[in-house]
Design an enzyme around this catalytic site. Sequence first.
Site, PDB file in Angstrom:
ATOM      1  N   LEU A  28       0.817  -1.217   0.000  1.00 42.49           N
ATOM      2  CA  LEU A  28       0.000   0.000   0.000  1.00 42.49           C
ATOM      3  C   LEU A  28       0.846   1.260   0.000  1.00 42.49           C
ATOM      4  CD1 LEU A  28      -2.686  -1.046   2.658  1.00 42.49           C
ATOM      5  CD2 LEU A  28      -2.967  -1.010   0.163  1.00 42.49           C
ATOM      6  N   GLY A  29       2.063   1.158   0.516  1.00 43.45           N
ATOM      7  CA  GLY A  29       2.936   2.323   0.607  1.00 43.45           C
ATOM      8  C   GLY A  29       4.183   1.992   1.389  1.00 43.45           C
ATOM      9  N   GLY A  31       7.512   4.058   3.851  1.00 42.33           N
ATOM     10  CA  GLY A  31       7.956   5.285   4.495  1.00 42.33           C
ATOM     11  C   GLY A  31       9.264   5.064   5.215  1.00 42.33           C
ATOM     12  N   ASP A 161       4.657  14.807  12.594  1.00 43.28           N
ATOM     13  CA  ASP A 161       4.794  14.604  11.145  1.00 43.28           C
ATOM     14  C   ASP A 161       3.421  14.644  10.482  1.00 43.28           C
ATOM     15  OD1 ASP A 161       6.073  14.264   8.738  1.00 43.28           O
ATOM     16  OD2 ASP A 161       6.252  12.080   8.899  1.00 43.28           O
TER      17      ASP A 161
END
Length: 330
Positions: A28-29, A31, A161
């Site tokens: 999904l992603g 980081g 963040d």
Amino acid sequence: MDHASVVPSIAYHLLEQMTDGFSEDRELGRGTYGKVYLGLRANGEKIAVKMLHPILGLDDELFEKEYHNLEILQHQNVVRLVGYCNETRREYVPYNGKMVLGEVTHRALCFEYMQNGSLNDYLSDESSGHDWHTRYAIIKGISKGLKYLHEELEPPMFHLDLKPANVLLDENCVPKIGDFGLSRLIDERTRITTSSVGTIGYLPPEYINHHVISNKLDIFSLGVIIIKIMAGPMGYSKSAEISSQQFIELVHRNWRNRLHAASVNALESYCIQVKTCIEMGLTCVEVDRHKRPTIGNILNKLNEIETASQFPDALLKDPGSTKNQVRSLT
């Protein structure tokens, strides 16, 4: 916290099964802290599985502490932790050109799955689409989540963040603050830190220049998000090029024209909300952190304008599908 709601541990082999072996198709992603995969439980429930990269100095004690920080978060505008993994296994790993048997620790944080992805995926220029109500609801939802972190937790938690990529949208476009990285509870209201936090473009000058963190760091980040929700992804850059009053008038005029073209009922009420929100966004990004409002001040202001001009019932109902809601942001 109610012990009945304690977040369960999930075995690593089960996470492998849920994510089809952590396949690229399920990613999904990714980081700073790891990759996120779509996990499918045996009962059909979808979850987001965040596999953490091995982080130097992240021992069992520190991981457990950070897990408990996330476990306590219970709010409709904060992404909910549904499981975790902290499992050490003996596996073959490469070492000096050979495969040797060693101990490997797998750590993961599992969250509720958010069907509409991140706010970042849907931000665009305010001249497209016509749905002020959805954008306003997202601004208020993020604010409510931040109020929970800053004023309802003891000690408070600073996100550090906050940005559109870390605001996730559920199937009804309800915003939820997520991706706390490895956030920590903050005992002091203001302090100096030597560790890196945040993302350039969302960090205030006091952090960039002096590494000062406080609740006003998150407020600055919120201000940038509000401006981008209302004036598109380049909105914050535009706001630096002209005076605050000119920018307020520009955004207000654009939204007034857009709402008028869409024949929106209660045009004046909506325009008051638009003007209030853009003024609030600009106040949040004041250079002097002491001039920025608290999150409590922000929510009080939002409640005031709602009391003064209630949304018409017809506009509280979604006239189309969820996909139409999402498209209206783009």
